[in-house]
Enzyme design. Structure first.
Site, PDB file in Angstrom:
ATOM      1  N   GLU A 177      -9.717 -14.683   6.191  1.00 48.22           N
ATOM      2  CA  GLU A 177      -9.284 -15.641   5.165  1.00 48.22           C
ATOM      3  C   GLU A 177      -9.127 -15.014   3.783  1.00 48.22           C
ATOM      4  O   GLU A 177     -10.087 -14.934   3.018  1.00 48.22           O
ATOM      5  CB  GLU A 177     -10.295 -16.809   5.086  1.00 48.22           C
ATOM      6  CG  GLU A 177      -9.907 -17.857   4.036  1.00 48.22           C
ATOM      7  CD  GLU A 177     -10.885 -19.020   3.910  1.00 48.22           C
ATOM      8  OE1 GLU A 177     -11.958 -18.988   4.533  1.00 48.22           O
ATOM      9  OE2 GLU A 177     -10.563 -19.970   3.180  1.00 48.22           O
ATOM     10  N   LYS A 219      -6.349 -17.118   8.212  1.00 49.94           N
ATOM     11  CA  LYS A 219      -6.538 -18.374   7.472  1.00 49.94           C
ATOM     12  C   LYS A 219      -6.054 -18.183   6.042  1.00 49.94           C
ATOM     13  O   LYS A 219      -6.818 -17.770   5.164  1.00 49.94           O
ATOM     14  CB  LYS A 219      -8.023 -18.781   7.514  1.00 49.94           C
ATOM     15  CG  LYS A 219      -8.332 -20.051   6.729  1.00 49.94           C
ATOM     16  CD  LYS A 219      -9.700 -20.626   7.069  1.00 49.94           C
ATOM     17  CE  LYS A 219     -10.062 -21.774   6.163  1.00 49.94           C
ATOM     18  NZ  LYS A 219     -11.217 -22.545   6.637  1.00 49.94           N
TER      19      LYS A 219
END
Ligand code: 13P
Length: 340
Positions: A177, A219
């Site tokens: 992420e 992500k």
């Protein structure tokens, strides 16, 4: 774990019509969320709130996995069933946030570096024993005067890749992420430029670190206008720009992209995802891994009171269902009205 097992976990997290609930708020973050509904962040309040989420009837239809915080992974439901088991029994994959948060990057004012690599190999072994099958590490990139610097992007990309390699070694599928923040007056174009460069460096480091792209999920943030930008891009523009950016830098070997909501309203996050899936024809699944966009309305309905539990669960079910529809590009504003 064999590579195909990592790939099968990653694929199950982006199964048709489903996405991830990010319920991995660290202690300071959950305290901040609870403050909005005036309840103290005691261990029992945190536990019972997470139990509300995990026992909502019908959510396995829309929720493939849940990211937990260290404390939550060790907690149990009222009837004594450990949370990871409670989730697994419903066919929901338990995951764990393993980073130790974004700290000031020395020598680079306004920039952050995520900590948590020291001792990570042994923590992974413990988390796997406790039932986690995937993990998450978040890097934070701010946009401002003269930032992000190339060094900040590089340092965060490298930490993400080191985490992802250790994660796969331990048999957990990594969620990678790199979050470019929405804060600031920057334009959509600026967000696109920074997001493209951040992701380009992340994939370059992942390959150098021999991470198997088939056994991970990305992500990212969506490409949106900065919160303080006077010109706010509409849904169609956000969808098209985000897709253009991702197509340029995310290899097709990655099974899925699971967006963070990052401060968008619950409805915006659902609408944007739906618009992207309506365009269709991608090499990866496009799904969600929302924290606030799934939970803010739930917290407001719950307010920390036991009597509000059914109402709060029905709000959660509704948001999960809307995002499930967005997975097929079939979310409409009408769905909100029917719930009200
Ligand atoms: P938000 O959807 O609230 O951005 O949270 C997702 C997340 O897990 C951030 O690390």
């Amino acid at each position: 774990m064999a590579a195909h097992e990592l790939e099968s976990v990653a694929r199950s997290l982006v199964a048709e019509g489903k996405g991830i609930l990010a319920a991995d708020e660290s202690s300071p973050t959950i305290e901040k969320r609870f403050r909005t509904i005036n309840i103290p962040s005691t261990e029992e309040n945190r536990r019972s709130y997470r139990e509300l989420l995990f026992t909502t009837p019908g959510i396995p239809e829309f929720i493939s996995g849940v990211i937990l915080f260290d404390e939550t992974l060790r907690q149990k439901a009222r009837d004594g069933v450990p949370f990871p088991e409670l989730l697994s029994r419903q066919g929901i994959v338990p995951g764990i946030k393993v980073d130790k948060g974004a700290k000031d990057l020395a020598g680079f004012p306004g920039e952050k570096i995520t900590e948590g690599l020291d001792g990570l190999r042994s923590r992974f072994a413990e988390y796997r024993g406790l039932g986690a099958r995937f993990a998450k590490w978040r890097a934070v990139i701010a946009i401002g005067e003269g930032i992000p610097t190339a060094y900040c992007l590089k340092a965060n990309a490298r930490a993400l890749a080191r985490y992802a390699a250790l994660c796969q070694e331990a048999g957990l599928a990594p969620i990678v992420e790199p979050e470019v923040l929405m804060d600031g007056p920057h334009t959509l174009e600026c967000c696109e430029e920074v997001t493209t460069e951040a992701l380009r460096l992340v994939f370059s480091e992942l390959l150098e670190h021999r991470v198997a792209l088939e056994g991970m999920l990305l992500k990212p943030n969506m490409v949106v206008s900065g919160k303080g930008c006077p010109k706010q891009a509409g849904v169609g523009e956000v969808a098209e720009t985000t897709i253009r950016c991702l197509r340029r830098v995310v290899p097709p070997a990655v099974p899925g992209i699971v967006f963070l909501s990052g401060g968008q309203t619950a409805e915006q996050a659902t609408e944007h995802l739906s618009a992207m899936n309506a365009l269709g024809g991608y090499p990866w699944e496009l799904s969600f891994s929302y924290g606030r966009a799934l939970q803010d309305p739930v917290l407001k309905a719950w307010k920390g009171e036991f009597a509000n539990l059914p109402a709060a669960q029905s709000v959660f079910h509704h948001r999960a269902k809307c995002n499930g529809a967005a997975r097929y590009g079939r979310y409409t504003r009408e769905m909100e009205k029917s719930a009200a």
